[in-house]
Design a protein around this motif. Structure first.
Motif, PDB file in Angstrom:
ATOM      1  N   LEU A  61      -5.287  -4.217  -2.821  1.00 52.42           N
ATOM      2  CA  LEU A  61      -5.361  -4.519  -4.249  1.00 52.42           C
ATOM      3  C   LEU A  61      -5.056  -3.285  -5.095  1.00 52.42           C
ATOM      4  CD1 LEU A  61      -6.027  -6.413  -6.601  1.00 52.42           C
ATOM      5  CD2 LEU A  61      -8.444  -5.789  -6.320  1.00 52.42           C
ATOM      6  N   ALA A  62      -5.597  -2.135  -4.676  1.00 55.29           N
ATOM      7  CA  ALA A  62      -5.318  -0.891  -5.404  1.00 55.29           C
ATOM      8  C   ALA A  62      -3.831  -0.571  -5.369  1.00 55.29           C
ATOM      9  CB  ALA A  62      -6.129   0.265  -4.820  1.00 55.29           C
TER      10      ALA A  62
ATOM     11  N   ARG B  51      -1.218  -9.804  -6.343  1.00 58.20           N
ATOM     12  CA  ARG B  51      -2.482  -9.264  -6.844  1.00 58.20           C
ATOM     13  C   ARG B  51      -3.519 -10.373  -7.017  1.00 58.20           C
ATOM     14  NH1 ARG B  51      -2.509  -7.838 -12.946  1.00 58.20           N
ATOM     15  NH2 ARG B  51      -2.462 -10.124 -12.859  1.00 58.20           N
TER      16      ARG B  51
ATOM     17  N   LEU C 144     -13.033  -6.850   3.794  1.00 61.78           N
ATOM     18  CA  LEU C 144     -13.125  -6.539   2.363  1.00 61.78           C
ATOM     19  C   LEU C 144     -12.527  -5.171   2.056  1.00 61.78           C
ATOM     20  CD1 LEU C 144     -14.196  -7.297  -0.440  1.00 61.78           C
ATOM     21  CD2 LEU C 144     -16.383  -6.247   0.195  1.00 61.78           C
ATOM     22  N   GLU C 145     -12.803  -4.194   2.912  1.00 61.82           N
ATOM     23  CA  GLU C 145     -12.308  -2.843   2.658  1.00 61.82           C
ATOM     24  C   GLU C 145     -10.779  -2.809   2.651  1.00 61.82           C
ATOM     25  OE1 GLU C 145     -12.720   1.704   4.473  1.00 61.82           O
ATOM     26  OE2 GLU C 145     -13.826   0.014   5.366  1.00 61.82           O
TER      27      GLU C 145
ATOM     28  N   ARG D 235       0.810  -1.217   0.000  1.00 66.28           N
ATOM     29  CA  ARG D 235       0.000   0.000   0.000  1.00 66.28           C
ATOM     30  C   ARG D 235       0.850   1.277   0.000  1.00 66.28           C
ATOM     31  NH1 ARG D 235      -4.509  -1.105   4.710  1.00 66.28           N
ATOM     32  NH2 ARG D 235      -5.258  -3.147   4.006  1.00 66.28           N
TER      33      ARG D 235
ATOM     34  N   GLU E 174     -16.286 -11.456  -0.111  1.00 72.74           N
ATOM     35  CA  GLU E 174     -17.608 -11.086  -0.606  1.00 72.74           C
ATOM     36  C   GLU E 174     -18.589 -12.230  -0.445  1.00 72.74           C
ATOM     37  OE1 GLU E 174     -16.738  -9.976  -4.588  1.00 72.74           O
ATOM     38  OE2 GLU E 174     -16.317  -7.864  -4.103  1.00 72.74           O
TER      39      GLU E 174
ATOM     40  N   ILE F 204     -10.549 -11.360  -1.928  1.00 76.25           N
ATOM     41  CA  ILE F 204     -11.708 -10.464  -2.031  1.00 76.25           C
ATOM     42  C   ILE F 204     -12.952 -11.245  -2.430  1.00 76.25           C
ATOM     43  CG2 ILE F 204     -12.666  -8.588  -3.446  1.00 76.25           C
ATOM     44  CD1 ILE F 204      -9.905  -7.324  -3.438  1.00 76.25           C
ATOM     45  N   THR F 205     -12.800 -12.163  -3.360  1.00 72.95           N
ATOM     46  CA  THR F 205     -13.944 -13.003  -3.767  1.00 72.95           C
ATOM     47  C   THR F 205     -14.476 -13.804  -2.588  1.00 72.95           C
ATOM     48  OG1 THR F 205     -13.024 -13.142  -5.999  1.00 72.95           O
ATOM     49  CG2 THR F 205     -14.697 -14.764  -5.383  1.00 72.95           C
TER      50      THR F 205
ATOM     51  N   GLU G 102      -9.342  -4.425  -0.536  1.00 70.31           N
ATOM     52  CA  GLU G 102      -9.471  -3.583  -1.723  1.00 70.31           C
ATOM     53  C   GLU G 102      -8.397  -2.503  -1.743  1.00 70.31           C
ATOM     54  OE1 GLU G 102     -13.465  -2.228  -1.480  1.00 70.31           O
ATOM     55  OE2 GLU G 102     -14.279  -3.932  -2.614  1.00 70.31           O
TER      56      GLU G 102
ATOM     57  N   LEU H  41      -7.151 -10.824  -5.160  1.00 69.56           N
ATOM     58  CA  LEU H  41      -8.426 -10.991  -5.874  1.00 69.56           C
ATOM     59  C   LEU H  41      -9.185 -12.207  -5.336  1.00 69.56           C
ATOM     60  CD1 LEU H  41      -7.288 -10.182  -9.527  1.00 69.56           C
ATOM     61  CD2 LEU H  41      -8.820  -8.827  -8.105  1.00 69.56           C
TER      62      LEU H  41
END
Length: 816
Positions: free
Chosen positions: A773-774, A747, A766-767, A729, A758, A754-755, A770, A751
């Motif tokens: 990931l960014a 990465r 999750l936050e 980050r 969710e 995150i899946t 993300e 992903l």
């Protein structure tokens, strides 16, 4: 507001000064007169026919030759019925000289009065007489009828060497283009009307042709390529205008009388006083300042007083008159439109009211001081100044301006990444559409970016029609998208003023070799502008990409050189000498400089596409100067010392630099700097000692501890990690290109997580995922951009100054 704008002054309009430069040029360069006697027009009919039957006038096709000779005989026979000693005099006396359109419709009727004729033969005969230089139809006559198709014959007959040189200078592609044919037609028309060769065409002839062209064709913009060709041939005098573009809009430096008289002052003595006063101050002012002061004194001060107090004729203002004027000077009335279309007036503060009052106060104080030296000249006008020192208390005004500037910067700084990204996306899309329309056959349908278009049927056209019937010029859209992107990138990486950007040239890129390490550093030289201070900026890799892209675009494809263009300085109202400017483009075949108005329009295209809004919900606007404030704010916020930021920005006073900074107030900066100075003066000298082995090992160990699995941490020595070792980050992480595979694995893992989050409903986790990931995607984008930059190197042709490296101090540099 520009002095050339037609600003209403209480019901009367100012005199427009636009076009004054053109008037001066017309007086200096007059066209050649249209003569009526020369050797070819004095020949007899038999001699003319004999010339038409011999080379070079003889036609190769027998039928064409018969039509030319027959038609010429018939026209000469008709012209003999009119008075005159030469064929040109008889032509001028005939109805044919009045209108080319009439000749097209009634030539057979007119010439047929002397014998049986046909229209094609008469038209062919007239072409023969023009080629033989027997008659010279005027420019107006030629522009009111269709062309006589002289491009293939007249150059070879009148000036074969001159036209051969011209074709070589223009190049085959430009020579055969539509704009090239228009330029060639212009030169041929001038030669037909005035005679002679290309070398005989005068500046006045070119101006006369443009006047005639505008009179008959309102859409005549861009038809000045013929003049640029004449300049390239070197046949025009040295003091000839460098270009004929925009002369009707330029003012040039006009006299003081014109600056004052544009506002129609009623009191002649006061008008004469203002002219005399401005002339007295003129030697110490640049033209832009002189223009502003004349506008303040003549329009905003005296014309306003005459409008509200008719008959006023003295600078000694009654208290109530002075009070009313100051109130009007502080505000202005604007007309605005309601949502239902109706108009209403709103009173708003005038931003330049302080500058206006300073100019008026200076007038009164100058007159009082000058009266002691020249009482007869200035004494009668001495009067109490209506502007007191209290009226010039600018503290509150400065605070409001600073607050407003800070608010603009705070709103626009977070939006800058979105603006930059949108500009690049618009450029990429415009290029895809342009490539698609060029690859599609004329009249064919094609799809690009999910849209369906039909290419125009004209060969070479970049116009395309969408399904709704709208028409787009893909080349023009790509042109605007590119310069919108270039403007944003240049301004955000340099913090330059827009006038400095427009004056940046290929010569502004220089190389400097550091005398200590021998490293070659690219620099961008900023020409003197507002403060007349020249400065240089270090060219970052991102700025180098932008500059290389611009240079690649504007280079002449035949020579590889950047064309030299002439730019008009709208502040000083002068034409700058030709220079290889970076912000230029090919306009109808003639290299032309960019204008601030055009670049602002390109910038607005990008802003419209972003959809950003301000705090009030209105579309967010960006002024070119906003990028300068953002640049300075971001630099100081990132740790750049304010005095270094002052040098980079080109400010004469550090307070101006701090005024641009929207993060830290000037008082905090000055207090901090004073604290550092006091601390250094009180610190014991024992602290300035040779470090111990343990301290040195700790320093070297810092660099070892910065090495990570996917790159290296760029944090400073002695600082702790501020992101709790969340390296993906962190903006301080410099990813290693060799570790790209590891970043891709991180990465992909994010992903997958995150899946899973969710699916399981782990919203708290999750936050964070993300955000990580960014960060990973951003690091991959950095690696891709670096790879692209290295693989797309462009030779900029930067000059090298080897002697500069030797100019360094003989004494070694010491720390501190």
């Amino acid at each position: 507001m520009s002095a050339t704008a037609g600003v209403a002054v209480h019901g009367s309009k100012t005199v427009r000064l636009s076009g004054e430069a053109l008037k001066v040029i017309r007086e200096r360069f007059v066209p050649r007169p249209a003569i009526e006697t020369w050797p070819a027009t004095q020949d007899g009919a038999d001699g003319i026919v004999a010339r038409l039957r011999a080379a070079p006038l003889r036609e190769r096709v027998p039928h064409t030759q018969w039509c030319r000779v027959t038609g010429a005989r018939q026209i000469l026979g008709w012209l003999q019925t009119f008075p005159g000693e030469t064929w040109q005099q008889r032509w001028n006396a005939s109805p044919a000289a009045a209108s080319g359109q009439e000749w097209c419709r009634r030539a057979t009727e007119w010439v047929g009065a002397t014998g049986p004729v046909t229209g094609p033969i008469v038209s062919s005969g007239l072409v023969a007489l023009v080629l033989a230089d027997v008659v010279r139809p005027s420019l107006e006559w030629q522009l009111t009828r269709r062309a006589m198709n002289l491009q293939d014959r007249l150059p070879a007959m009148r000036d074969p060497d001159g036209f051969a040189r011209l074709e070589a200078l223009a190049g085959p592609e430009r020579w055969a283009s539509l704009t090239g044919r228009q330029a060639l037609n212009a030169l041929i028309r001038i030669m037909v009307a005035k005679g002679g060769t290309l070398a005989d065409i005068a500046v006045g002839d070119a101006l006369e042709y443009l006047d005639a062209l505008r009179a008959h064709h309102s859409q005549s913009a861009g038809h000045t390529l013929f003049y640029a060709w004449l300049r390239a041939l070197g046949t025009l005098p040295d003091d000839a205008p460098a270009t004929l573009r925009n002369l009707s809009r330029a003012t040039g430096q006009v006299s003081v009388e014109q600056l004052v008289d544009r506002y129609h002052l009623q009191c002649q003595p006061v008008r004469d006083l203002l002219v005399d006063y401005l002339k007295e101050r003129q030697p110490g002012l640049d033209y832009a300042t002189l223009d502003n002061i004349s506008r303040f004194l003549a329009r905003s001060f005296w014309a306003d007083l005459e409008a509200h107090h008719p008959g006023i004729d003295s600078l000694r203002l009654p208290p109530d008159v002075a009070t009313q004027w100051k109130q009007r000077a502080r505000t202005k009335t604007e007309r605005r439109r309601r949502s239902d279309g109706t108009m209403y007036d709103v009173v708003t503060p005038r931003l330049d009211s302080a500058t206006l009052m300073i100019a008026v106060r200076a007038l009164y104080l100058d007159l009082a001081q000058w009266a002691s030296e020249e009482p007869a000249r200035w004494g009668p006008w001495v009067a109490p100044c209506p502007i007191s020192e209290a009226d010039l208390n600018l503290k509150k005004t400065s605070q409001r301006v600073k607050a407003r500037m800070d608010q603009r910067t705070r709103e626009r700084l977070p939006a800058l990444p979105t603006v930059v990204r949108t500009a690049k996306e618009l450029l990429d899309q415009a290029r895809l559409r342009l490539d698609a329309v060029r690859e599609a056959p004329a009249g064919a349908r094609f799809e690009v970016l999910g849209e369906t278009f039909t290419r125009a049927k004209r060969p070479g056209s970049t116009w395309a029609y969408d399904h709704a019937g709208g028409r787009r010029d893909m080349a023009k859209r790509e042109h605007r998208a590119f310069w919108g992107w270039a403007t944003i990138e240049f301004l955000q990486h340099t913090g330059a003023r827009i006038e400095e950007m427009l004056e940046a040239s290929h010569h502004s890129l220089i190389q400097y070799r550091l005398p200590t390490t021998g490293e070659v550093v690219p620099l961008l030289q900023i020409a003197p502008s507002k403060t007349d201070q020249e400065r240089v900026l270090l060219v970052s890799p991102e700025l180098a990409d932008v500059l290389s892209t611009i240079i690649t675009r504007i280079r002449d494809p035949r020579t590889g050189a950047v064309p030299r263009v002439v730019a008009y300085d709208y502040n000083e109202r002068v034409w700058n000498p030709p220079m290889p400017l970076l912000f230029q483009y090919d306009r109808s075949g003639e290299p032309s400089h960019m204008t601030g108005e055009f670049l602002r329009a390109c910038l607005n295209d990008v802003l419209d596409a972003t959809g950003l809004t301000d705090a009030s919900g209105l579309p967010l606007d960006f002024d070119p100067h906003d990028f300068r404030r953002i640049f300075i704010t971001d630099a100081i916020r990132s740790g750049l010392p304010p005095h270094i930021a002052q040098v980079i920005a080109g400010h004469a006073d550090i307070n101006t630099t701090m005024g641009y900074n929207a993060i830290y107030p000037a008082e905090a900066i000055e207090a901090h700097r004073a604290f550092i100075a006091r601390r250094r003066s009180l610190r014991p000298s024992e602290e300035y000692r040779t470090p111990t082995a343990e301290e040195w090992d700790a320093f070297l160990g810092h660099f070892e501890r910065r090495k990570l699995s996917i790159g290296i941490c760029a944090r400073a020595f002695g600082t702790a990690c501020i992101h709790e070792h969340a390296c993906v980050r962190c903006s301080m992480l410099r990813p290693d290109p060799d570790q790209r595979g590891r970043l891709v694995e991180i990465r992909d893992n994010l992903l997958a997580r995150i899946t899973e989050a969710e699916r399981e409903g782990w919203l708290g986790e999750l936050e964070g995922l993300e955000v990580s990931l960014a960060g990973a995607q951003d690091k991959l984008a950095q690696l891709d951009a670096e790879q692209t930059r290295r693989s797309a190197a462009v030779d900029l042709g930067i000059p090298t100054f080897r002697n500069v490296a030797g100019r360094h101090s003989a004494s070694p540099l010491r720390p501190g």
